[in-house]
Design a protein around this motif. Structure first.
Motif, short mmCIF file in Angstrom:
data_model
loop_
_atom_site.label_atom_id
_atom_site.label_comp_id
_atom_site.label_asym_id
_atom_site.label_seq_id
_atom_site.Cartn_x
_atom_site.Cartn_y
_atom_site.Cartn_z
N SER A 521 -13.13 17.71 2.36
CA SER A 521 -11.79 18.09 2.81
C SER A 521 -11.03 16.89 3.35
O SER A 521 -9.82 16.73 3.10
CB SER A 521 -11.89 19.18 3.88
N ALA A 522 -11.73 16.03 4.09
CA ALA A 522 -11.08 14.84 4.64
C ALA A 522 -10.62 13.90 3.53
O ALA A 522 -9.55 13.27 3.62
CB ALA A 522 -12.04 14.11 5.59
N THR A 523 -11.41 13.79 2.47
CA THR A 523 -11.05 12.93 1.35
C THR A 523 -9.78 13.42 0.66
O THR A 523 -8.88 12.64 0.35
CB THR A 523 -12.20 12.86 0.33
N VAL A 524 -9.70 14.73 0.44
CA VAL A 524 -8.50 15.29 -0.19
C VAL A 524 -7.27 15.06 0.68
O VAL A 524 -6.21 14.64 0.20
CB VAL A 524 -8.70 16.80 -0.46
N LEU A 525 -7.40 15.32 1.98
CA LEU A 525 -6.27 15.13 2.89
C LEU A 525 -5.85 13.67 2.92
O LEU A 525 -4.65 13.35 2.90
CB LEU A 525 -6.66 15.60 4.29
N ALA A 526 -6.82 12.75 2.95
CA ALA A 526 -6.51 11.33 2.98
C ALA A 526 -5.79 10.88 1.72
O ALA A 526 -4.84 10.08 1.77
CB ALA A 526 -7.78 10.52 3.18
N SER A 532 1.32 9.52 -0.57
CA SER A 532 2.68 9.64 -0.02
C SER A 532 3.13 8.32 0.60
O SER A 532 4.28 7.89 0.40
CB SER A 532 2.71 10.75 1.04
N TYR A 533 2.23 7.68 1.34
CA TYR A 533 2.55 6.37 1.93
C TYR A 533 2.86 5.34 0.85
O TYR A 533 3.80 4.54 0.97
CB TYR A 533 1.38 5.88 2.77
N THR A 534 2.05 5.34 -0.21
CA THR A 534 2.23 4.34 -1.26
C THR A 534 3.55 4.53 -2.00
O THR A 534 4.27 3.56 -2.26
CB THR A 534 1.05 4.42 -2.26
N LEU A 535 3.87 5.77 -2.34
CA LEU A 535 5.11 6.04 -3.05
C LEU A 535 6.33 5.70 -2.20
O LEU A 535 7.37 5.30 -2.72
CB LEU A 535 5.17 7.50 -3.49
N ALA A 536 6.18 5.86 -0.87
CA ALA A 536 7.29 5.54 0.03
C ALA A 536 7.23 4.10 0.51
O ALA A 536 7.98 3.71 1.39
CB ALA A 536 7.26 6.48 1.23
N GLY A 537 6.34 3.30 -0.10
CA GLY A 537 6.14 1.92 0.37
C GLY A 537 7.23 0.95 -0.01
O GLY A 537 7.22 -0.19 0.45
N GLY A 538 8.17 1.38 -0.89
CA GLY A 538 9.29 0.51 -1.23
C GLY A 538 9.10 -0.34 -2.46
O GLY A 538 9.97 -1.16 -2.77
N TYR A 539 7.99 -0.14 -3.17
CA TYR A 539 7.76 -0.95 -4.37
C TYR A 539 8.02 -0.14 -5.64
O TYR A 539 8.68 -0.62 -6.55
CB TYR A 539 6.32 -1.46 -4.38
N TYR A 540 7.53 1.09 -5.69
CA TYR A 540 7.70 1.91 -6.89
C TYR A 540 9.08 2.55 -6.94
O TYR A 540 9.71 2.59 -8.00
CB TYR A 540 6.63 3.00 -6.93
N ALA A 549 13.86 10.19 2.86
CA ALA A 549 13.70 8.76 3.18
C ALA A 549 12.99 8.52 4.50
O ALA A 549 12.51 7.41 4.76
CB ALA A 549 15.08 8.10 3.19
N TRP A 550 12.91 9.56 5.35
CA TRP A 550 12.26 9.38 6.66
C TRP A 550 10.78 9.03 6.52
O TRP A 550 10.18 8.48 7.46
CB TRP A 550 12.41 10.67 7.48
N ILE A 551 10.19 9.36 5.36
CA ILE A 551 8.76 9.11 5.19
C ILE A 551 8.44 7.62 5.32
O ILE A 551 7.38 7.24 5.83
CB ILE A 551 8.28 9.63 3.81
#
Length: 629
Positions: A521-526, A532-540, A549-551
């Protein structure tokens, strides 16, 4: 601290003349009494449909169980699986944390307390031990944590030297414990190590849950013989056991037989067969007494085909009801008289309210011992050959792909890859930490070995060098192969940003692991959070809609990526953007979205996450190993 480490790693230098201290009867003998013990627990049942309401069902595990065990006696709790043996043992040891326990449990006519807790040893059915520590190291670390601070380090190690021969562990004291994937000592030796951990405190009352489970008959006999010797030394020994051999059965001074939480017999082991014969349930063939008692507690008179091949079988439920009624008629009154006599006899045997302080050692002593033990154990996992090989291969492969790159888009791609890779790597390192440590934490916290804060700080400090060494090596390799700016300031700024990312990401993993405590369960949540963090990281995605955009403000990836960009590029720098053309780096499409300003905000945001996630992990751990004081 160095002297303590020498004592752990070089047992041959310990003064064995002090080993006799373990045999000092410093703890007062304890008579255990339990009267009309009942235990209920509420089970939550969900309906078949997704939105159906939940219902609570109350299940009765124990029903008015009574008994008394005196110093020098060994009590065996028998019964089929699910009859309540372990629940009763856990309740008698003061370790039940859920459900509702009724009845009276006293120790020399005193209720459970911190002083009583320090006189009790509890050996769980599963041997929870660190696999990479040796037998001697395991016992020494336990002694350093559990024995009072009034003992010197030499005296604590002397206790270990006394326990090792007493339990027959001399030949394997320098062997590692091992586990299912790591060859170590045998199952019987593991069980004796678990018993040895409890014997270090010289307990007056020793509880053991299935101490012979999974062992061959010879090893089981050796274990029970050792426990019998301990009882003969003035200790009170209580154990659950499933199906002992006849040799083991006649070692028990007293036997308690349970069936579906009901007592069927309590008395001397050698009198059990005579009792059931006297109430009309004689054994029809010669058989092991424990097999006969287990058959009766399951409602079976005999399974021998020579006896009942043509005979009708009686209803098991009726047999159980008859045996429960017989116990109340023939044994309950006599048992109540024994309990009353013990109250009068022990009226002047009251224990002091406070024999011990709440903790055996100071916070700093606990921290230092846990730090050394944690580093000694976790280095085998954090710096395993597999993980070192993984990082080295990734580092060299990345260096070859970005070999001497002078293209700003490629360089920013490398920086974002490094941000994401070490974020994922560190989160999953942290996720598995506490779920793997849970059983050990429950066992040691319920014994009152140390403060949670000392454990958490020792783990945090001990993990720092092991968690940072691989990212450092990886950066040294890839940085120069990829042709990033050959400046000491730029290099160390890049390294700092990457290690900062590692620490914050590890904190996120620790928080998820501690809160969920289930690896899948922890792996799925992580994965959901990290993607989500990666997609909102500003590169993609460079043009994120305002409503989402708050993410980016809570994205570890974005803040870490900004710091890495700032470590390589500065405002006003130029790069070749075409034939005989130069452009400002802050105008580059791969940098413009993130920007080179606001590094201070990112540093503060990551610091808040670093401490915030670790605080959440600490709070989540507070629910583990908590028992009544």
């Amino acid at each position: 601290m160095e002297q303590e480490m020498e004592n752990i790693e070089s047992p041959q230098h310990v003064d064995h003349s002090k080993s006799e201290v373990i045999f000092d009867n410093t703890n007062r003998p304890i008579t255990l009494k339990f009267e009309n013990v009942a235990y209920k627990i509420k089970l939550v049942k969900e309906g078949c449909l997704k939105n159906s309401s939940k219902s609570e069902e109350e299940k009765i595990i124990l029903k008015d169980v009574s008994g008394i065990v005196s110093p020098g006696e060994m009590l065996a709790i028998l019964g089929p699986s699910g009859c309540g043996k372990t629940t009763l043992l856990t309740g008698l040891g003061g370790r039940l944390v859920n459900g509702h326990l009724d009845g009276v449990i006293t120790y020399n006519n005193n209720p459970f307390s911190s002083s009583i807790k320090r006189s009790i040893g509890f050996v769980t059915q599963d041997d929870v031990l660190y696999p990479h520590l040796t037998v001697y190291e395991t016992l020494v670390f336990t002694a350093l944590l559990r024995l009072p601070k009034t003992y010197s380090v030499e005296e604590k190690t002397a206790h270990c030297d006394a326990v090792i021969p007493q339990l027959g562990l001399t030949k394997c004291k320098d062997s590692i414990i091992g586990d299912s994937l790591l060859r170590g000592i045998s199952g019987g030796e593991r069980k004796r190590v678990s018993i040895g951990q409890e014997m270090l405190i010289n307990p007056s009352l020793l509880f053991l849950d299935e101490p012979t489970s999974g062992l061959d008959s010879t090893t089981a006999l050796r274990i029970v013989s050792t426990l019998k010797d301990l009882a003969n030394g003035g200790r009170t020994v209580v154990m659950t056991i499933h199906q002992p051999s006849s040799r083991l059965f006649y070692m028990f001074d007293k036997v308690l037989l349970l069936s579906e939480g009901n007592p069927l017999y309590f008395g001397r082991g050698k009198d059990a067969m005579g009792y059931f014969s006297g109430i009309g349930f004689p054994p029809l063939v010669a058989m092991n007494p424990s097999d006969f008692l287990l058959d009766l507690s399951s409602g079976i008179l005999s399974d021998d085909p020579r006896v009942l091949s043509d005979a009708p079988r009686e209803d098991p439920a009726l047999i159980k009801q008859t045996l429960v009624a017989a116990f109340k008629t023939n044994l309950a009154e006599n048992l109540n008289e024994q309990l009353q006599e013990s109250i009068d006899h022990l009226a002047t045997e009251k224990l002091p309210d406070k024999i011990f302080s709440q903790w055996s050692n100071t916070w700093w002593q606990q921290f230092s011992v846990l730090l050394r033990r944690g580093m000694k154990e976790r280095k085998h996992e954090s710096l395993s050959n597999l993980k070192v090989g993984e990082v080295l291969v990734m580092s060299f492969f990345s260096g070859l792909l970005w070999w001497k790159s002078n293209n700003i888009q490629d360089q920013t791609g490398l920086l974002f890859f490094y941000t994401s890779f070490w974020e994922f790597y560190s989160v999953f390192q942290g996720i598995f930490t506490f779920p793997q440590e849970r059983l050990m934490l429950e066992k040691e916290r319920s014994s009152g070995m140390y403060r949670l804060s000392a454990y958490f700080m020792a783990m945090t400090v001990g993990d720092l060098p092991m968690e940072l060494v691989l990212p450092t090596i990886s950066t040294v390799i890839t940085y120069w192969m990829a042709g990033l700016k050959p400046s000491a300031g730029r290099f160390f700024s890049t390294l700092f940003s990457l290690l900062y990312n590692v620490l914050v990401s590890q904190s996120l993993g620790l928080a998820i692991g501690a809160m969920v405590m289930d690896e899948k369960s922890a792996t799925v949540l992580a994965l959901v959070i990290l993607i989500s963090y990666t997609l909102a990281g500003g590169y993609y995605v460079q043009h994120v809609p305002r409503f989402i955009a708050w993410i980016k403000h809570i994205s570890i990836t974005q803040h870490a990526y900004k710091l890495l960009l700032g470590s390589q590029y500065s405002l006003g720098e130029t790069y070749s953007c075409g034939l005989n053309a130069t452009c400002l780096v802050e105008d580059s499409p791969s940098i413009k979205t993130i920007g080179l300003g606001g590094k201070g905000i990112s540093i503060v945001a990551l610091a808040v996450m670093l401490f915030g996630f670790r605080f959440l992990a600490y709070v989540a751990l507070m629910r583990i190993g908590v028992t009544k004081k």
